[in-house]
Each structure stands twice: as C-alpha cells, then as structure tokens.
Design an enzyme around this catalytic site. Structure first.
Site, PDB file in Angstrom:
ATOM      1  N   SER A 104       0.823  -1.214   0.000  1.00  0.00           N
ATOM      2  CA  SER A 104       0.000   0.000   0.000  1.00  0.00           C
ATOM      3  C   SER A 104       0.855   1.262   0.000  1.00  0.00           C
ATOM      4  CB  SER A 104      -0.942  -0.008   1.213  1.00  0.00           C
ATOM      5  OG  SER A 104      -0.214  -0.160   2.418  1.00  0.00           O
ATOM      6  N   TRP A 105       1.906   1.304   0.798  1.00  0.00           N
ATOM      7  CA  TRP A 105       2.709   2.515   0.910  1.00  0.00           C
ATOM      8  C   TRP A 105       3.565   2.730  -0.333  1.00  0.00           C
ATOM      9  CZ3 TRP A 105       2.483   7.039   2.120  1.00  0.00           C
ATOM     10  CH2 TRP A 105       3.488   7.842   2.674  1.00  0.00           C
ATOM     11  N   SER A 154       1.373   9.667   7.733  1.00  0.00           N
ATOM     12  CA  SER A 154       0.982   9.489   6.327  1.00  0.00           C
ATOM     13  C   SER A 154       0.431   8.098   6.074  1.00  0.00           C
ATOM     14  CB  SER A 154       2.205   9.716   5.430  1.00  0.00           C
ATOM     15  OG  SER A 154       3.319   8.970   5.912  1.00  0.00           O
ATOM     16  N   ALA A 171      -1.191   5.387   3.739  1.00  0.00           N
ATOM     17  CA  ALA A 171      -1.216   5.157   2.290  1.00  0.00           C
ATOM     18  C   ALA A 171      -2.612   5.373   1.716  1.00  0.00           C
ATOM     19  CB  ALA A 171      -0.736   3.739   1.992  1.00  0.00           C
ATOM     20  N   LYS A 186       6.981   4.918  17.412  1.00  0.00           N
ATOM     21  CA  LYS A 186       5.554   5.261  17.539  1.00  0.00           C
ATOM     22  C   LYS A 186       4.677   4.032  17.299  1.00  0.00           C
ATOM     23  CE  LYS A 186       4.865   5.243  12.924  1.00  0.00           C
ATOM     24  NZ  LYS A 186       3.832   4.623  12.095  1.00  0.00           N
ATOM     25  N   VAL A 210       2.383  -6.920   7.439  1.00  0.00           N
ATOM     26  CA  VAL A 210       3.392  -6.843   8.493  1.00  0.00           C
ATOM     27  C   VAL A 210       2.985  -5.811   9.539  1.00  0.00           C
ATOM     28  CG1 VAL A 210       5.787  -6.205   8.993  1.00  0.00           C
ATOM     29  CG2 VAL A 210       5.253  -7.583   6.975  1.00  0.00           C
TER      30      VAL A 210
END
Length: 346
Positions: free
Chosen positions: A15-16, A143, A145, A196, A284
């Site tokens: 996706s990213w 951000s 995706a 994070k 993942v």
C-alpha cells in the site's frame, strides 16, 4: 515542483509503495513499481489497480509494474525502498549485485532491527558497498497510504546525512497534495517513526479494552516522553519529537482506523493472542518486531521505558492485556516535569 522528469524505481508494491508511486507519477516522473507477485504486477499494468492493498483506487498509467528487479533498476538514479524491515537486507543485497552505478536509496519503512539494534539507514549501509551508494535518505511522517492514494493533504519529512540528497528527494515528491519538509536529524526521524508503532499497539490495546479517550491521551503523551528519552540518548535532537515524525506520526498511528499497529493492538485488547492477531492482519505489523528492539535499546542505554516493558510482556511473555495496563497505572508516583526536563538536559 519544477523538478525535471526522472526514472525512479519503487521497490515494494504494497500500500505505501504504491501510494508513493502515485505521488511520483503525479509529478510526471517515470515510475517503475517492483513487486514479487506476477499476478499483482499484471493487474497493475493491465488494469491500473492494486486491489489487495489499495481497493477502489485507480493508478496513474505512468506507473509501470515490474517483476524483474534487474529491469526495474535499469537507468534509475533513485530507488524508493518500501519493503518491511525484515526484508531490507535481502532486497539491498540483491540490488547491490545488480547495480553497477551509484544510487540514492530512499527508505520509507519504520523499524529497528532486533539484536543488531541498527536503524534502517544503517542496515542499508551495511548491505550495499560504499562505492554504489550515493546517499541514504529517510522519508517519514504522519501518512497513511489510503489517504495519500486519495490525494488528501499529507505532510512528511525527509532526512539524510547528506542534506543535498534530502533536498533532491524533497523536490521529487513535493506537490500541492504532498508537502515535504527537510530535517537534518536522521537519528530522531528514524527513531520517532519506528517507536511510535509500539505506542500505537498499546493504544489499540486500551481501545480494545474499552478504556476510552482519557486513557489513550495519557498513553500518547507518556509514550512521546518515552520515545524522546531513548532518542536523545541515541543522539537525536529533542525538538524532532515535537515535529512531524514525533508527535505528528504518533497521533495519526494511535488514533486512525487505517493504522495496522492500532488494529493489531485492538485485537489483543479484545482477547486474541499474538499469533491469531498476526494471522488476521495479513500484513506486516512492524511494532511487534520493534518492541523487541526497543526493549534491548532501553537496556543498552539505561532508559526507563515502562510502556515498552509492559507491551513486551503482553506480546512475548503471555501477560494478559488488561493486567499489563493495570501494571502501568499502578506505577509509583513521579513528577511529570522532572521526566520532561531530563529529556531536554541529556
């Protein structure tokens, strides 16, 4: 903006990687999107979609899918490395065997390698010979995706030991939907982005337990202090953690339904065990692996990281999620400003 067209390889068609390929294509670059699944690459080229990772999104026709890593790398000056942390070494090793000319590597993953305790930029430097590596740049920030692919306003940070390289990557990506800042603190940018995910797992647990916004706000705030304590000990600037790759990324990952780390924590809070959660996710969950590395780093640097300690026990020592949160709430009293000043005084 105003950047000349370049050929850029995006390594990783999740996706990213796909969302970032869209940003680059919107900026009129020649984008090669590499993936290891032939059916997925056929779908990208034939239908201009990537339904598994970005359902409902139409990809720009300027994105070409590649199954051959060798072909994807031909003639490119920069690669965007969008693979999970555990795959970084394998992919970089393959790239180093293919490439004959120096290349700039932009990594967009967020993690730390357990045992070696290396940041991703350091892993990359170990896997590719120095004469083949122009620079390593990290792109990080709040951000998702899914929102980038919808061209919703998004702001990120790029960092590198070589700020000229960071500024070049800033130019490649920046447009009216995707704003890019630079930050010279590569340690802080990588640590903030990686750690994070630990706090997001914990936030998901508190939501899964039904503890509400008060508990999550406290967790985010204390989590930021914990991240900053470790980051500063490792050489980061404390100011980085008040920026996009600190509090910004922490807020979005701890509160969004798009966050896979939050989702995983939410399932843990609802009583599922770790293996069930990972099987259910299908993607993942970087925070799980990073929790191991962060606990090791806390021990190495002598940093107090109570949220990380408790999450480690929930993930790997079969401590019940509710019991873990209760342990956090039962900690001895302390003075909040003392801990904050300790970070600034490092």
């Amino acid at each position: 903006m105003g950047q000349k067209q370049e050929s850029i390889a995006v390594i990783g068609a999740g996706s990213w990687g796909t969302a970032l390929a869209m940003v680059l294509a919107d900026n009129n670059h020649d984008v090669r999107l590499w993936g290891h699944n032939p059916e997925q690459i056929h779908e990208i080229n034939e239908y201009h979609t990537n339904k598994k990772y970005l359902p409902g999104i139409q990809l720009p026709k300027e994105i070409t899918g590649y199954i051959s890593l060798h072909e994807a790398l031909l003639g490119v000056d920069s690669i965007i490395l969008a693979v999970p942390t555990k795959a970084i070494r394998e992919v970089m090793n393959k790239i180093s065997m293919i490439r004959k000319e120096p290349i700039t590597v932009v990594h967009v993953s967020k993690g730390i390698e357990p045992d070696t305790l290396l940041r991703i930029s350091e892993m990359i430097e170990e896997e590719i010979p120095a004469h083949l590596l122009d620079s390593v740049v990290v792109l990080s920030g709040p951000s998702h995706a899914e929102e980038v692919s919808l061209r919703h306003p998004t702001t990120v940070t790029v960092s590198s030991k070589n700020m000229e390289a960071a500024e070049k990557i800033q130019d490649l990506f920046i447009n009216h939907n995707f704003r890019v800042y630079t930050n010279p603190d590569i340690i802080g940018v990588e640590i903030g982005g990686a750690l994070k995910n630990i706090i997001a797992l914990a936030a998901g647990i508190t939501d899964g337990l039904g503890y509400g916004d008060n508990a999550k706000a406290a967790l985010i705030t204390r989590g930021l202090a914990e991240i900053a304590r470790l980051g500063v000990k490792m050489g980061a600037s404390p100011l980085t953690f008040s920026g996009l790759t600190g509090i910004g990324d922490l807020i979005v990952t701890c509160t969004s339904v798009h966050s896979r780390n939050w989702k995983a924590g939410n399932l843990l809070g609802k009583g599922h065990n770790l293996q069930e959660v990972l099987d259910n996710m299908g993607m993942v969950v970087e925070g799980v692996r990073t929790t191991k590395a962060a606990k090791q780093l806390a021990e190495k640097y002598g940093v107090n990281m109570p949220i990380t300690d408790v999450l480690y026990d929930v993930l790997f020592n079969n401590v019940d999620a509710k019991t873990g949160v209760d342990i956090l709430m039962a900690r001895g009293k302390t003075y909040e400003m003392d801990e904050l000043m300790n970070v600034l005084d490092e």
